[in-house]
Design an enzyme around this catalytic site. Sequence first.
Site, PDB file in Angstrom:
ATOM      1  N   SER A 160      25.032  -9.628  11.195  1.00 52.06           N
ATOM      2  CA  SER A 160      24.174  -9.462  12.037  1.00 52.06           C
ATOM      3  C   SER A 160      24.837  -9.309  13.506  1.00 52.06           C
ATOM      4  O   SER A 160      25.986  -8.635  13.394  1.00 52.06           O
ATOM      5  CB  SER A 160      22.999 -10.586  12.182  1.00 52.06           C
ATOM      6  OG  SER A 160      22.116 -10.574  12.898  1.00 52.06           O
ATOM      7  N   TYR A 179      19.806  -1.093  18.696  1.00 52.60           N
ATOM      8  CA  TYR A 179      20.875  -1.960  18.059  1.00 52.60           C
ATOM      9  C   TYR A 179      20.203  -3.326  17.918  1.00 52.60           C
ATOM     10  O   TYR A 179      20.006  -4.251  16.884  1.00 52.60           O
ATOM     11  CB  TYR A 179      22.072  -2.023  18.795  1.00 52.60           C
ATOM     12  CG  TYR A 179      23.086  -3.096  17.967  1.00 52.60           C
ATOM     13  CD1 TYR A 179      24.012  -2.475  16.924  1.00 52.60           C
ATOM     14  CD2 TYR A 179      23.501  -4.307  18.636  1.00 52.60           C
ATOM     15  CE1 TYR A 179      24.826  -3.185  16.208  1.00 52.60           C
ATOM     16  CE2 TYR A 179      24.237  -5.053  18.002  1.00 52.60           C
ATOM     17  CZ  TYR A 179      24.973  -4.396  16.776  1.00 52.60           C
ATOM     18  OH  TYR A 179      25.927  -5.286  16.223  1.00 52.60           O
TER      19      TYR A 179
END
Length: 270
Positions: free
Chosen positions: A149, A164
């Site tokens: 992540s 993003y």
Amino acid sequence: MSASDIRRLDGRVALVTGGGRGIGAAIAQVLARAGACVMIANRTGPAGEGVAEGIRAEGLQAQAMECDIGQRAQAEAAVAATVAQWGALDIVVHNAAINPWCELESVDDATLEQTLAVNLKACFWLTQAALPHLRAAGKRGGGRVLVTSSVTGPRVAMPGSAPYAASKAGVNGFIRSAALELASDAITVNGVEPGYIAKQGGSLLSDPERAARIASFIPVGALGEPQDIAHAMHFLASPAARYITGQTIVVDGGSTLPESPFFNHPPTPG
């Protein structure tokens, strides 16, 4: 079982996406050194094969394949190729990601779709394809779904990072929901949130002056290395983390801790 034994991955099979360089390459290397057989799925075939060759040169098990993880069919093919090679799949590491820097008002549909496909949708595609094999892995110590992540999105943000950041916030939601659904199958789902990590060429951190300036604002005083993320992933993949699921580990040198960038030299009150 000793502390070192409980982190061994002997007899386990891992698939690592985006393993051709940087964090992904480090993850593939660390898992292989812990005893896993590793399939590297990378958009650029030669880069992935180069990492695999280096692993094999150490007498360890690794193969590579070219794969655009932003397409469902190719994500499914990566799972199938891994199982065809070693007859099992115990650990899925979705590390591949793209980060198109652009201001919010200029984000087009193609950019948004590609970012969500590679960073977030692939979590679903890989896990769905791997589920029968991950369930079978329960007899060998449990299946693992791991995702790289980011602190950008789940914890902090910066201008130009909206696609993003949104995708990585979605990744953390996926981790928690999938962990709940798959717990009864002895499958854990976890992630690692990197902060500023020194990467190979092409990133903003490749410029030494810029990297040094950013490092000066990090509490530990340095950028992270890809191996820092890889070691956290190794822990989550190992039997040592059997009772951890639905979580992310922040690996950022403390960069998200300060309330202000002036933490080293606080402004004078008044």
